[in-house]
Design an enzyme around this catalytic site. Structure first.
Site, PDB file in Angstrom:
ATOM      1  N   LYS A 122       0.846  -1.207   0.000  1.00 33.54           N
ATOM      2  CA  LYS A 122       0.000   0.000   0.000  1.00 33.54           C
ATOM      3  C   LYS A 122       0.874   1.247   0.000  1.00 33.54           C
ATOM      4  CE  LYS A 122      -4.159  -2.107   1.584  1.00 33.54           C
ATOM      5  NZ  LYS A 122      -5.071  -2.395   2.677  1.00 33.54           N
ATOM      6  N   LYS A 177       7.391   1.586   3.387  1.00 35.44           N
ATOM      7  CA  LYS A 177       7.209   2.584   4.440  1.00 35.44           C
ATOM      8  C   LYS A 177       5.873   2.441   5.163  1.00 35.44           C
ATOM      9  CE  LYS A 177      10.881   5.378   3.791  1.00 35.44           C
ATOM     10  NZ  LYS A 177      11.763   5.933   4.823  1.00 35.44           N
ATOM     11  N   SER A 196       8.609  14.402   2.999  1.00 34.75           N
ATOM     12  CA  SER A 196       7.687  14.665   1.886  1.00 34.75           C
ATOM     13  C   SER A 196       7.608  13.481   0.929  1.00 34.75           C
ATOM     14  CB  SER A 196       8.103  15.925   1.131  1.00 34.75           C
ATOM     15  OG  SER A 196       9.421  15.793   0.669  1.00 34.75           O
ATOM     16  N   ASN A 216       7.723   8.926   0.529  1.00 33.47           N
ATOM     17  CA  ASN A 216       6.848   7.785   0.781  1.00 33.47           C
ATOM     18  C   ASN A 216       6.381   7.731   2.233  1.00 33.47           C
ATOM     19  OD1 ASN A 216       6.929   6.774  -1.857  1.00 33.47           O
ATOM     20  ND2 ASN A 216       8.794   5.591  -1.474  1.00 33.47           N
ATOM     21  N   GLY A 236      18.081   6.118   5.426  1.00 27.71           N
ATOM     22  CA  GLY A 236      18.137   6.396   6.860  1.00 27.71           C
ATOM     23  C   GLY A 236      18.407   5.141   7.676  1.00 27.71           C
ATOM     24  N   GLY A 266      16.185   2.509   8.280  1.00 24.74           N
ATOM     25  CA  GLY A 266      15.049   1.834   8.917  1.00 24.74           C
ATOM     26  C   GLY A 266      14.813   0.446   8.324  1.00 24.74           C
ATOM     27  N   GLU A 299      24.003   0.849  -1.451  1.00 25.18           N
ATOM     28  CA  GLU A 299      23.990   2.311  -1.350  1.00 25.18           C
ATOM     29  C   GLU A 299      24.588   2.950  -2.611  1.00 25.18           C
ATOM     30  OE1 GLU A 299      26.501   3.988   1.789  1.00 25.18           O
ATOM     31  OE2 GLU A 299      24.804   5.254   2.408  1.00 25.18           O
ATOM     32  N   ALA A 348      25.963   8.803  -2.565  1.00 27.44           N
ATOM     33  CA  ALA A 348      25.342   9.095  -1.254  1.00 27.44           C
ATOM     34  C   ALA A 348      25.853   8.032  -0.303  1.00 27.44           C
ATOM     35  CB  ALA A 348      23.824   9.068  -1.365  1.00 27.44           C
ATOM     36  N   ASP A 391      27.148   7.806   2.624  1.00 31.44           N
ATOM     37  CA  ASP A 391      27.352   8.128   4.044  1.00 31.44           C
ATOM     38  C   ASP A 391      27.287   6.899   4.956  1.00 31.44           C
ATOM     39  OD1 ASP A 391      24.484   8.585   3.129  1.00 31.44           O
ATOM     40  OD2 ASP A 391      24.223   8.392   5.292  1.00 31.44           O
ATOM     41  N   LYS A 421       8.910  -6.637 -15.978  1.00 30.98           N
ATOM     42  CA  LYS A 421       7.666  -5.909 -16.278  1.00 30.98           C
ATOM     43  C   LYS A 421       7.020  -5.343 -15.019  1.00 30.98           C
ATOM     44  CE  LYS A 421       8.146  -7.443 -20.512  1.00 30.98           C
ATOM     45  NZ  LYS A 421       8.842  -6.566 -21.481  1.00 30.98           N
TER      46      LYS A 421
END
Lengths: 320, 320
Positions: free
Chosen positions: A49, A54, A79, A81, A181, A183, A205, A209, A211, A273
């Site tokens: 969903k 997330k 801002s 998902n 992040g 999670g 990663e 980016a 980090d 697909k």
């Protein structure tokens, strides 16, 4: 939840969110198996969903709130998902989801959050403005701030994707997940190492980016340095709750180039697909890069989401 | 096969091709159910080998050939999904697939046919040149010409998708399928009307290539009049084998605009996270158009294929 989640916490989270989430399918693809030389099992959270894993964490957190907390609503200033996921999870519980978004957020993201019932407060496009605006919302409403990843309830929720994957495919040798992040990666690692300690957990990663890679190397959180990657979900820094879990339980972090991410995304579009967002393609990119030897192994890959902006694509079709 | 296939022929075809095809999944999507107000069941032939239902018919035809016929190979002058399907089916039987393609065919289609083992002979981009080049190949090799749709073995093969769909979802009220040459639609109609005569069969066609609609109305085959649609698989005329079946067994042909096809394709991309080609989106476009009342009904939709050229999309991503 004040302590790092255990596998028992993740099982409880799974029971809690089960009525609301999709049990997503695990897909296989002969063509991609042949290219990589391994047996790949794609856990398709792009079919979750709101189109991303997330929703698991958001749902677990929202349904973990006490009635009195819940009655005052929830708030976040992500801002992406997570905002859509929190909005929908709150709607499922019948409470108010307040989302602080920068005024210059892409229209498609604003629409998504609105569609899921999010109540948007716009702010300036700076971290300071986002935080002060969120603080103001909290002051006015008493809403609970729900961080997108640096929260043990979120981590426990994200760990339920690996739980379903391992219950379905019992003899995995590896699980690959993208790391932003942290999670998803930390939840995945807790689940996998508890259920089958021999599974190797690989964080994937973008080189642009890196980090998490540098943080593990340094033994402390190194914030991202002006990250510039199409995998925009992976630009975030690790948090003080996700970093220690990743440091302890993740076997390796592998970096891939932008070119490799795009190639991986294209392979998945054209051969499987299915639609995956660039952040999701990062894990398959690791396999294509040959930087990890998985020959003849059983490899789980968590496809984290499928929210891609197709505006230009469909405009292009229209012009023909 | 000299007579119109019966359900028994389609069952035999299914047994014949079963070792080579994917049994494709039937997907559902709450979001799209809510929009349409019906229970939709998507038979996902975009996940079929070569990315389209065409592999079913090609496979049935190739494996129906006698050993002596087969030893001389097969030939076609389609350049789309049928060419790729025939190439792969021939490879599965270990025989030579010769594909006549216009010299200006898109590179992506040439590559696809080559990847599946097709032996390409290029011709001028005219029907006359395609036919004369194919005739020459046949003269030189004794290969059997395999028509993309006007062949009872092809029709029987295409009918196996509906067979799987109806066996899985027993209480369908409607089945929607796109109509180009009519192989898929006629095979679907034979299967459905034999297994459950109350199922209504709806042919779905672009308004800009409405030759099947006009043919049914006129009672004779009317060739397309300069068709211009993004559903490029549906530009073909019906054949003398598909037309009578469609006239007898299909309940209705519904037309949709280009705008409706694009909107439908975008809904499927964005809500279902699967890739479908424009020809496949035509069936869902009929439901969005509200030109067919299916409220609260169980509706099967045959998603015919998922071969979309993403070159420009990925170039666009790269440029950022």
């Amino acid at each position: 939840m004040e302590n790092r989640p255990t596998i028992e916490n993740i099982r409880v989270a799974h029971q809690r969110i089960r009525p609301y989430i999709h049990k997503t399918p695990v897909l296989t693809c002969n063509a991609l198996n042949e290219i990589v030389g391994a047996n790949l099992f794609f856990k398709c959270e792009n079919f979750q969903k709101v189109g991303a894993f997330k929703f698991r964490g958001a749902c677990n957190t929202v349904f973990s709130l006490s009635n009195s907390e819940a009655s005052r609503g929830v708030v976040t200033h992500s801002s992406g998902n997570h905002a859509a996921a929190l909005a929908l999870a709150a709607r499922k519980r019948g409470i108010s989801p307040r989302i602080v978004m920068p005024s210059n957020a892409p229209k498609v993201k604003i629409e998504a959050v609105k569609n899921y019932g999010g109540i948007i407060t716009f702010c300036e496009p700076t971290l300071a403005s986002r935080e002060s605006t969120a603080a103001k919302v909290i002051e006015e409403t008493g809403a609970t701030m729900i961080h997108p990843f640096n929260d043990y309830r979120i981590i426990a929720g994200q760990g339920t994707a690996a739980l379903e994957l391992i219950e379905e495919i019992i003899d995995l040798d590896y699980i690959l997940a993208p790391v932003g992040g942290g999670g998803l990666l930390s939840g995945t690692a807790i689940t996998a190492k508890a259920l089958k300690p021999t599974i190797k957990i690989i964080g994937c990663e973008p080189k642009n980016a890196d980090d998490a890679y540098r943080s593990i190397k340094a033994g402390k959180i190194i914030p991202p340095d002006n990250p510039n990657t199409i995998a925009d979900g992976l630009k975030t820094s690790l948090g003080n709750k996700t970093f220690p879990i990743i440091r302890e339980l993740v076997d390796k972090i592998v970096l891939v180039t932008e070119e490799q991410i795009i190639t991986a995304m294209r392979y998945i579009f054209e051969r499987m697909k299915i639609i995956v967002e660039p952040s999701s393609a990062v894990a398959f990119a690791v396999l294509l890069s040959k930087k990890l030897n998985v020959t003849d192994k059983n490899v789980g890959i968590i496809i984290s989401g499928g929210n891609v902006d197709f505006s230009k694509f469909f405009e292009g079709i229209r012009c023909k």
